[in-house]
Design a protein around this motif. Sequence first.
Motif, PDB file in Angstrom:
ATOM      1  N   LEU A  72       0.826  -1.202   0.000  1.00  0.00           N
ATOM      2  CA  LEU A  72       0.000   0.000   0.000  1.00  0.00           C
ATOM      3  C   LEU A  72       0.863   1.256   0.000  1.00  0.00           C
ATOM      4  N   HIS A  73       0.364   2.335  -0.638  1.00  0.00           N
ATOM      5  CA  HIS A  73       1.036   3.624  -0.617  1.00  0.00           C
ATOM      6  C   HIS A  73       0.733   4.313   0.701  1.00  0.00           C
ATOM      7  N   SER A  74       1.738   4.905   1.315  1.00  0.00           N
ATOM      8  CA  SER A  74       1.437   5.831   2.414  1.00  0.00           C
ATOM      9  C   SER A  74       2.349   7.036   2.227  1.00  0.00           C
ATOM     10  N   ASP A  75       2.038   8.124   2.910  1.00  0.00           N
ATOM     11  CA  ASP A  75       2.717   9.373   2.594  1.00  0.00           C
ATOM     12  C   ASP A  75       4.177   9.390   3.050  1.00  0.00           C
TER      13      ASP A  75
ATOM     14  N   GLY B  50      -6.601   7.926   8.334  1.00  0.00           N
ATOM     15  CA  GLY B  50      -5.817   8.599   7.295  1.00  0.00           C
ATOM     16  C   GLY B  50      -5.640  10.049   7.699  1.00  0.00           C
ATOM     17  N   ALA B  51      -5.174  10.226   8.958  1.00  0.00           N
ATOM     18  CA  ALA B  51      -5.182  11.555   9.606  1.00  0.00           C
ATOM     19  C   ALA B  51      -4.130  12.499   9.044  1.00  0.00           C
ATOM     20  N   GLY B  52      -3.178  11.996   8.263  1.00  0.00           N
ATOM     21  CA  GLY B  52      -2.179  12.877   7.630  1.00  0.00           C
ATOM     22  C   GLY B  52      -1.241  13.484   8.654  1.00  0.00           C
ATOM     23  N   THR B  53      -1.405  14.785   8.905  1.00  0.00           N
ATOM     24  CA  THR B  53      -0.556  15.483   9.886  1.00  0.00           C
ATOM     25  C   THR B  53      -1.298  15.675  11.219  1.00  0.00           C
TER      26      THR B  53
ATOM     27  N   ILE C 167      -0.118   3.873  14.092  1.00  0.00           N
ATOM     28  CA  ILE C 167       0.064   3.385  12.726  1.00  0.00           C
ATOM     29  C   ILE C 167      -0.785   2.134  12.557  1.00  0.00           C
ATOM     30  N   ALA C 168      -1.662   2.156  11.570  1.00  0.00           N
ATOM     31  CA  ALA C 168      -2.489   0.985  11.266  1.00  0.00           C
ATOM     32  C   ALA C 168      -2.979   1.133   9.838  1.00  0.00           C
ATOM     33  N   ASP C 169      -3.442   0.014   9.275  1.00  0.00           N
ATOM     34  CA  ASP C 169      -3.929   0.002   7.904  1.00  0.00           C
ATOM     35  C   ASP C 169      -5.453   0.118   7.908  1.00  0.00           C
ATOM     36  N   ALA C 170      -5.939   1.184   7.289  1.00  0.00           N
ATOM     37  CA  ALA C 170      -7.384   1.445   7.266  1.00  0.00           C
ATOM     38  C   ALA C 170      -8.172   0.330   6.588  1.00  0.00           C
ATOM     39  N   TRP C 171      -7.511  -0.481   5.770  1.00  0.00           N
ATOM     40  CA  TRP C 171      -8.241  -1.541   5.039  1.00  0.00           C
ATOM     41  C   TRP C 171      -8.343  -2.830   5.843  1.00  0.00           C
ATOM     42  N   GLN C 172      -7.677  -2.867   6.994  1.00  0.00           N
ATOM     43  CA  GLN C 172      -7.801  -4.058   7.839  1.00  0.00           C
ATOM     44  C   GLN C 172      -8.671  -3.722   9.047  1.00  0.00           C
TER      45      GLN C 172
ATOM     46  N   VAL D 177     -11.041  12.319   5.802  1.00  0.00           N
ATOM     47  CA  VAL D 177     -10.753  13.544   5.049  1.00  0.00           C
ATOM     48  C   VAL D 177      -9.796  13.190   3.913  1.00  0.00           C
ATOM     49  N   PHE D 178     -10.287  13.112   2.696  1.00  0.00           N
ATOM     50  CA  PHE D 178      -9.492  12.694   1.524  1.00  0.00           C
ATOM     51  C   PHE D 178      -8.744  11.395   1.840  1.00  0.00           C
ATOM     52  N   ALA D 179      -9.405  10.437   2.449  1.00  0.00           N
ATOM     53  CA  ALA D 179      -8.674   9.272   2.955  1.00  0.00           C
ATOM     54  C   ALA D 179      -9.473   7.991   2.730  1.00  0.00           C
ATOM     55  N   PRO D 180      -8.825   6.818   2.924  1.00  0.00           N
ATOM     56  CA  PRO D 180      -9.525   5.555   2.667  1.00  0.00           C
ATOM     57  C   PRO D 180     -10.737   5.364   3.578  1.00  0.00           C
TER      58      PRO D 180
ATOM     59  N   HIS E 185      -3.759  17.689  11.553  1.00  0.00           N
ATOM     60  CA  HIS E 185      -4.202  19.093  11.575  1.00  0.00           C
ATOM     61  C   HIS E 185      -5.722  19.210  11.789  1.00  0.00           C
ATOM     62  N   HIS E 186      -6.507  18.516  10.964  1.00  0.00           N
ATOM     63  CA  HIS E 186      -7.972  18.637  11.075  1.00  0.00           C
ATOM     64  C   HIS E 186      -8.444  18.077  12.415  1.00  0.00           C
ATOM     65  N   LEU E 187      -7.852  16.960  12.837  1.00  0.00           N
ATOM     66  CA  LEU E 187      -8.256  16.337  14.103  1.00  0.00           C
ATOM     67  C   LEU E 187      -7.992  17.282  15.280  1.00  0.00           C
TER      68      LEU E 187
ATOM     69  N   LEU F 175      -5.072   7.959  13.138  1.00  0.00           N
ATOM     70  CA  LEU F 175      -4.578   6.692  12.581  1.00  0.00           C
ATOM     71  C   LEU F 175      -4.073   6.931  11.168  1.00  0.00           C
ATOM     72  N   ASP F 176      -2.898   6.448  10.873  1.00  0.00           N
ATOM     73  CA  ASP F 176      -2.351   6.582   9.523  1.00  0.00           C
ATOM     74  C   ASP F 176      -1.372   5.437   9.288  1.00  0.00           C
ATOM     75  N   LEU F 177      -1.178   5.125   8.015  1.00  0.00           N
ATOM     76  CA  LEU F 177      -0.235   4.074   7.654  1.00  0.00           C
ATOM     77  C   LEU F 177       1.192   4.619   7.572  1.00  0.00           C
ATOM     78  N   SER F 178       1.315   5.934   7.454  1.00  0.00           N
ATOM     79  CA  SER F 178       2.620   6.544   7.201  1.00  0.00           C
ATOM     80  C   SER F 178       3.347   6.876   8.503  1.00  0.00           C
ATOM     81  N   LYS F 179       4.625   6.458   8.558  1.00  0.00           N
ATOM     82  CA  LYS F 179       5.445   6.755   9.740  1.00  0.00           C
ATOM     83  C   LYS F 179       5.675   8.258   9.867  1.00  0.00           C
TER      84      LYS F 179
HETATM   85  C1  LIG Z   1      -4.599  12.641   0.919  1.00  0.00           C
HETATM   86  S1  LIG Z   1      -3.932  12.300   2.512  1.00  0.00           S
HETATM   87  C2  LIG Z   1      -5.094  13.118   3.607  1.00  0.00           C
HETATM   88  C3  LIG Z   1      -4.520  13.388   4.961  1.00  0.00           C
HETATM   89  C4  LIG Z   1      -5.432  14.161   5.939  1.00  0.00           C
HETATM   90  N1  LIG Z   1      -6.690  13.495   6.131  1.00  0.00           N
HETATM   91  C5  LIG Z   1      -5.649  15.568   5.462  1.00  0.00           C
HETATM   92  O1  LIG Z   1      -6.663  15.846   4.822  1.00  0.00           O
HETATM   93  O2  LIG Z   1      -4.776  16.423   5.716  1.00  0.00           O
HETATM   94  C6  LIG Z   1      -4.343  10.582   2.720  1.00  0.00           C
HETATM   95  C7  LIG Z   1      -3.756   9.979   3.990  1.00  0.00           C
HETATM   96  O3  LIG Z   1      -4.193   8.629   4.103  1.00  0.00           O
HETATM   97  C8  LIG Z   1      -3.079   7.830   4.490  1.00  0.00           C
HETATM   98  N2  LIG Z   1      -3.334   6.450   4.042  1.00  0.00           N
HETATM   99  C9  LIG Z   1      -3.285   5.984   2.776  1.00  0.00           C
HETATM  100  N3  LIG Z   1      -3.590   4.658   2.763  1.00  0.00           N
HETATM  101  C10 LIG Z   1      -3.834   4.312   4.049  1.00  0.00           C
HETATM  102  C11 LIG Z   1      -4.212   3.091   4.683  1.00  0.00           C
HETATM  103  N4  LIG Z   1      -4.403   1.970   3.979  1.00  0.00           N
HETATM  104  N5  LIG Z   1      -4.366   3.095   6.018  1.00  0.00           N
HETATM  105  C12 LIG Z   1      -4.199   4.224   6.754  1.00  0.00           C
HETATM  106  N6  LIG Z   1      -3.845   5.417   6.203  1.00  0.00           N
HETATM  107  C13 LIG Z   1      -3.678   5.459   4.872  1.00  0.00           C
HETATM  108  C14 LIG Z   1      -1.875   8.475   3.838  1.00  0.00           C
HETATM  109  O4  LIG Z   1      -0.655   8.112   4.466  1.00  0.00           O
HETATM  110  C15 LIG Z   1      -2.243   9.956   4.013  1.00  0.00           C
HETATM  111  O5  LIG Z   1      -1.780  10.469   5.238  1.00  0.00           O
END
Ligand SMILES: C[S@@+](CC[C@H](N)C(=O)[O-])C[C@H]1O[C@@H](n2cnc3c(N)ncnc32)[C@H](O)[C@@H]1O
Length: 277
Positions: free
Chosen positions: A51-54, A91-94, A135-140, A155-158, A96-98, A114-118
Amino acid sequence: MLSAIIDLLDCPVCQGDLDIDESTVICDRGHTFDIARQGYVSLLSGSAGKLHSDSVAMVSARERVLGSGLYDPISDAVAELTLGPVTLDVGAGTGHHLARCLAAVGPDARGVGLDLSKAGARAIARAHPRIGSVIADAWQRLPLRDDTVDTVLSVFAPRNVAEFARVLVPGGALVVVTPTPRHLAEIVEPMGMIGVDPAKPERIGNTLGAAFTRTERISVDHTMTLDRALVADIVTMGPSAYHLSENEITDRAEALPDTVDVACSVTVSRYEANRPA
Ligand SMILES: C[S@@+](CC[C@H](N)C(=O)[O-])C[C@H]1O[C@@H](n2cnc3c(N)ncnc32)[C@H](O)[C@@H]1O
């Protein structure tokens, strides 16, 4: 800090209750997870290798864009629709919104980011003292207990609809931010970005359809005047960065005028889970 939310989490191996023992998270049956120096814990079960993470560059670009205030109207709408006290941002990103949601809800608010990216997890751990970074995978299966969360943010997230429904308390809220086809439209072609699929709103409705009903909706539409550096950051922080090199983004931004007016256009929706009759 993880201590603020540890009671909401469960063990990704056996679903037992978790506790903190110095620099380790430990469950009833002795499964242990190290707490990183920066304050986050990885509760990944199995591998999320494909999976891609940031990346660090993507997270840094996102911190600059969100720090500029350009997306504040989005954060404000999300905070307005958030029910407290417990918020989970998937998929909390940074973070910021939370963090802004917690500030709006008040002093008893707490959140799991929760985010997949370290790199994301490090930023989330710094975002607010009552946020725990995981750190966890949103798809599991999410490492959270059933019926514990008042609001799930996406927010723009899985979107893992079944897991969102499982962790929400009865009457809890799912707040989803989705771009409209106008979002960033002026820079899609010159920057070689992936545009928003016009069928996206319908697809999202279909995915949420059976499990959730929309109860509120806020349209956020404003024009952002961006210099070249901010355009490059907006491209770098999004999914287009997975197929464009850093040099390509810089070169394309250099070819733009000094400033460009770009639409920020998203829909912020609140859904309630449908409960069996
Ligand atoms: C487009 S960014 C949005 C980040 C944040 N919600 C925001 O709006 O600032 C998508 C985020 O989802 C995370 N992400 C992608 N796939 C994921 C997964 N399978 N499980 C958890 N997080 C994931 C990425 O690492 C990234 O931080």
